[in-house]
Design a protein around this motif. Structure first.
Motif, PDB file in Angstrom:
ATOM      1  N   THR A 118       0.836  -1.208   0.000  1.00  0.00           N
ATOM      2  CA  THR A 118       0.000   0.000   0.000  1.00  0.00           C
ATOM      3  C   THR A 118       0.867   1.253   0.000  1.00  0.00           C
ATOM      4  OG1 THR A 118      -1.794  -1.149   1.136  1.00  0.00           O
ATOM      5  CG2 THR A 118      -1.780   1.255   1.274  1.00  0.00           C
TER       6      THR A 118
ATOM      7  N   TRP B 131      -8.938   6.306  -5.357  1.00  0.00           N
ATOM      8  CA  TRP B 131      -8.350   5.237  -4.534  1.00  0.00           C
ATOM      9  C   TRP B 131      -9.495   4.485  -3.872  1.00  0.00           C
ATOM     10  CZ3 TRP B 131      -3.004   4.390  -3.102  1.00  0.00           C
ATOM     11  CH2 TRP B 131      -2.835   3.397  -2.117  1.00  0.00           C
TER      12      TRP B 131
ATOM     13  N   THR C  51     -10.238   1.182  -1.341  1.00  0.00           N
ATOM     14  CA  THR C  51      -9.798   0.076  -0.502  1.00  0.00           C
ATOM     15  C   THR C  51     -10.854  -1.010  -0.586  1.00  0.00           C
ATOM     16  OG1 THR C  51      -8.644   1.588   0.990  1.00  0.00           O
ATOM     17  CG2 THR C  51      -9.126  -0.617   1.813  1.00  0.00           C
TER      18      THR C  51
ATOM     19  N   ASP D 261      -6.890  -1.215  -3.708  1.00  0.00           N
ATOM     20  CA  ASP D 261      -5.963  -1.644  -2.655  1.00  0.00           C
ATOM     21  C   ASP D 261      -6.526  -2.829  -1.882  1.00  0.00           C
ATOM     22  OD1 ASP D 261      -3.644  -1.472  -1.069  1.00  0.00           O
ATOM     23  OD2 ASP D 261      -4.703  -0.323   0.449  1.00  0.00           O
ATOM     24  N   ASP D 262      -5.668  -3.810  -1.607  1.00  0.00           N
ATOM     25  CA  ASP D 262      -6.004  -4.948  -0.751  1.00  0.00           C
ATOM     26  C   ASP D 262      -7.152  -5.768  -1.335  1.00  0.00           C
ATOM     27  OD1 ASP D 262      -5.672  -6.595   1.462  1.00  0.00           O
ATOM     28  OD2 ASP D 262      -7.131  -5.494   2.660  1.00  0.00           O
TER      29      ASP D 262
ATOM     30  N   THR E 274      -3.318  -3.878  -5.472  1.00  0.00           N
ATOM     31  CA  THR E 274      -2.436  -4.529  -4.507  1.00  0.00           C
ATOM     32  C   THR E 274      -3.168  -5.721  -3.910  1.00  0.00           C
ATOM     33  OG1 THR E 274      -3.118  -3.333  -2.506  1.00  0.00           O
ATOM     34  CG2 THR E 274      -1.490  -2.265  -3.929  1.00  0.00           C
TER      35      THR E 274
END
Length: 471
Positions: free
Chosen positions: A7, A28, A30, A79-80, A108
């Motif tokens: 991250t 962005w 998550t 992300d994640d 990611t």
């Protein structure tokens, strides 16, 4: 590997000034465990348009996103990601194809299979390597030696112990920072040796439950007064960002829950700020430099979930209700929840001490979640903190007086027009948040009976006057 810096690397790319010049639209997201296509599209659409989406209809959202991206270059970070179902990714990806050539998506993940299904033929996955021993030592030194004095002999011995501790962190940056955060508060050789020689480093059950030994050690060595404040954080979802408003409210909720210990000549709110700064210094929080907010790393959140046991619970949908038990004392739900939360069917509600609508800060839009609160106000006699901000409620029942131990009440950004007179018997109430209740024009005449009220937040209301005795 969790905590290796995926991250952080993505953030450095996302906020790089040169990258910003080449992307007209940026977002962005998550993602975490729940790969909800509708939710992801809404987040992206709201970020690139600056407007809240009023619909949850998937096809309409996809059309709106395609229209917004048409001919424009974008950069999105997912992300994640944990989703292994290619059909879900393919469905989401179809919403991006109207963008201009040169648009990019960075994802990611800890899962190699996820990376394989998301990558294109022209782009290879990038596996982060562990930091070198020298890099880990430099990271440790940057964070651990602030409080060391000028005694060269002591410094030399601390460095020797520190190098051995860093080796035990297995080249994991998060573990190194965690140990540095723990040790920076002390410069005694005995305490450093105590950490180095702890049996936690060798405990097999740490790894069995997915807890990094260095993080478990960080918790073990927390002062007793900080441990309940940390475990309380498991009521928040992974990747939750604590902005200034959230930080203020979190401290007031800690205060309501009796987690802050009074200190001579200090306001209890200042004690809460001190606790928060102590958790930051020990790397239980990480600062987001782009917007000054705080967040917890996933592995830290896993640790908070583990130490809190079944005491804290995050409500996601009706199917989760069977997981609640008499041990559940702290319950939260996200405001964008699509379900009706029928607490009337939950007799165990009487054991709750906190019920929070998240995020704590307001986004100035009524929540999608619908609440039925009769049982909460009838049987929630243990409640200390109740947040219903941005919910669909239009009035509080007079039975609110049953919550005699209530110390924190947030009904901000609701369509409430008046408060029941019975609220004036909540003598333990310390915080009352009415911000942005635009239809609220007056307070009960006897509001001054709230003798312990310290914080009354009324910005954005239509109040015409205040009770002369409230001050």
């Amino acid at each position: 590997m969790g905590g290796i810096g995926k991250t952080t690397l993505a953030q450095n790319v996302f906020y790089d000034t040169i990258v910003q010049e080449h992307s007209a639209l940026k977002a962005w997201v998550t993602v975490s465990d729940d790969f909800d296509v509708v939710k992801i599209i809404k987040i992206i659409l709201e970020k690139i348009t600056g407007k809240r989406c009023a619909t949850n209809e998937q096809h309409q959202l996809q059309k709106d996103l395609k229209d917004s991206l048409a001919g424009k270059k974008f950069l999105f970070v997912h992300d994640d990601v944990w989703n292994e179902k290619y059909e879900l990714w393919d469905l989401l990806k179809s919403s991006f194809q109207s963008g201009a050539q040169g648009s990019k998506i960075i994802a990611t993940t800890r899962n190699g299979d996820v990376a394989l299904q998301m990558k294109t033929r022209n782009v290879q996955t990038y596996e982060l390597k562990n930091m070198s021993d020298d890099e880990c030592w430099k990271l440790f030194v940057d964070h651990a030696f602030d409080n060391v004095g000028s005694n060269k002999m002591v410094l030399s011995e601390l460095q020797e112990i520190g190098r051995q501790i860093v080796k035990k962190c297995k080249d994991l940056p998060l573990a190194v920072k965690s140990m540095a955060g723990l040790l920076r508060s002390t410069s005694t050789l005995d305490e450093w040796r105590h950490v180095l020689q702890s049996d936690v480093w060798e405990l097999p059950n740490c790894r069995d439950i997915g807890i990094v030994p260095a993080l478990w050690l960080s918790y073990r060595f927390l002062p007793p007064y900080l441990k309940p404040c940390f475990s309380y954080l498991s009521i928040f979802p992974k990747d939750y960002e604590f902005g200034d408003d959230d930080r203020e409210k979190l401290i007031l909720i800690w205060m309501a829950e009796g987690l802050l210990k009074s200190q001579p000549r200090k306001r209890i709110e200042d004690v809460g700020e001190k606790y928060l700064k102590a958790l930051i210094a020990r790397s239980f929080f990480q600062r987001n430099t782009r917007n000054r907010s705080l967040s917890m790393h996933d592995l830290m959140h896993d640790l908070a979930m583990y130490v809190s046991g079944r005491c804290c619970f995050m409500y996601d949908s009706c199917k989760d209700l069977h997981k609640l038990s008499s041990k559940t004392h702290y319950l939260s739900y996200m405001k964008d929840l699509k379900d009706t939360i029928e607490f009337d069917n939950l007799p165990r509600v009487k054991y709750l001490r906190s019920l929070l609508a998240l995020p704590l800060s307001n986004i100035y839009s009524l929540s999608d979640a619908r609440l039925t609160l009769q049982m909460v106000v009838r049987d929630g006699e243990c409640l200390r903190a109740l947040s219903l901000s941005e919910s669909n409620i239009t009035k509080l029942p007079s039975s609110i007086e049953n919550l005699k131990y209530l110390m924190y009440l947030d009904i901000s950004s609701t369509n409430i027009e008046e408060l029941p007179v019975s609220i004036c018997v909540l003598y333990n109430l310390e915080t009352l948040v009415l911000s942005h209740c635009g239809k609220l024009t007056q307070l009960p005449t006897n509001i001054s009976r709230l003798i312990n009220l310290c914080h009354l937040m009324i910005r954005g209301t239509s109040l015409k006057e205040m009770s002369p005795r409230i001050f």
